[in-house]
Design an enzyme around this catalytic site. Structure first.
Site, PDB file in Angstrom:
ATOM      1  CE  LYS A  77     -18.231  -6.465 -57.234  1.00  0.00           C
ATOM      2  NZ  LYS A  77     -18.209  -5.945 -58.627  1.00  0.00           N
ATOM      3  CB  SER A  89     -13.961  -4.754 -58.827  1.00  0.00           C
ATOM      4  OG  SER A  89     -14.754  -5.570 -59.656  1.00  0.00           O
TER       5      SER A  89
END
Lengths: 174, 174
Positions: free
Chosen positions: B132, B95
């Site tokens: 993230k 991701s």
DNA sequence: CTTTTTGAATAATGTAACAATATTCAAATG
DNA sequence: CATTTGAATATTGTTACATTATTCAAAAAG
């Protein structure tokens, strides 16, 4: 509370082997006095080892006192297997982007590893260092970039072309 | 070439003090055998510092005797600024591929850095660790992946959501 | 006279040895 | 049966010592 003898020979008496602080034997080594403190710190407590966490963690924040989920890690020994044969090179360009090597990354290179087919290698060509993936069959050797925009080149050890070593790790700063 | 005596007492004879390898006295210290190699390397000279080469190099192979074009590097001090606030996490999934973070990479995380807009951060959500990029305005905070296949999520420090630290380096093995 | 060879003098060094300490266990004690 | 005690043995910091390394001036050579 009499002052008497307390038995003679007894099997299994005495301090058992391997019950020292380190779990392994020790040996005296001469250390320059100014470095004794630092060496002792390194040796007694894993000074260069920092916690490595897994994916799932207990509630709350991590703490150095934790028994780390996956143990502790020393970057130097983790990334450098053969210190005398290891050096660093800074990568330039994006010809190896497909291998996870970005412009400006620091490459860990081991000269003691055999450069075989499929390895990422450092090669000097006319005094310039390049990173490429080595492909070789019994007949030929190529250096292939990991980026379709760049061409493969034929490879052969020559006067001005030398294989320097195999890239083992890529360090990318954010 | 007679086999005779060569003088008696002589002032100033003998090896002078301070002519040892370190320029200072040494003293024996007990070291666990598995760490002797490492300690000796550290003590004898710039143990953890390995050569860093630039892009262009002189003819021939590199040698430890070279005066490295760009100096020497100690991985621990290069990658870890605040040892007491640093830990490692292994990345999972793709991701964050756009930030150069691949599945299985080792992330260097510094808890002492301020997590500001644009930083790549480690967050625990319901006991799971995630990487993230943090985006924040005065009103809101998001955690955005660096991969269009994944969604952004709203971020707010809660009971089960904690910001662990800022990712400073990514270590990718080949 | 100048250069080279030699070995006495002394420091450095790796490791064995030692004294002091730590640890364990079963016998002695209560 | 629980507690105390000290014999037995490993560990540990430091000293001791035999070996090696280094320097210098006297002796030898040119």
């Amino acid at each position: 509370m009499e002052m008497e003898k307390h038995g003679g020979k007894r099997m299994g008496a005495g301090r058992p082997k391997g019950t020292n602080h380190y779990g392994e034997p020790t040996q005296p080594v001469r250390i320059p006095i100014s470095k004794i403190d630092r060496v002792l710190r390194f040796v007694r407590e894993r000074e260069d080892e920092l916690p490595l966490y897994g994916h799932s963690v207990p509630a709350g924040f991590p703490s150095p006192a934790d028994d780390y989920a996956e143990g502790a890690l020393d970057l130097n020994s983790h990334l450098v297997r053969e210190p005398t044969a290891t050096f660093f090179v800074r990568a330039r360009g994006d010809s190896m982007i497909g291998a996870g090597i970005h412009d400006g990354d620091l490459l860990v290179v081991d000269r003691s590893l055999e450069a075989s087919d499929g390895k990422v290698v450092i090669v000097s060509i006319n005094g310039e260092l390049t990173v490429k993936r080595l492909r070789q069959t019994k007949q030929k050797s190529w250096l292939t970039p990991e980026n379709p925009d760049y061409p493969s080149i034929n490879f052969q050890e020559q006067d001005d072309t030398h294989l320097w070593g195999v890239v083992t790790n890529v360090i990318h700063s954010l």
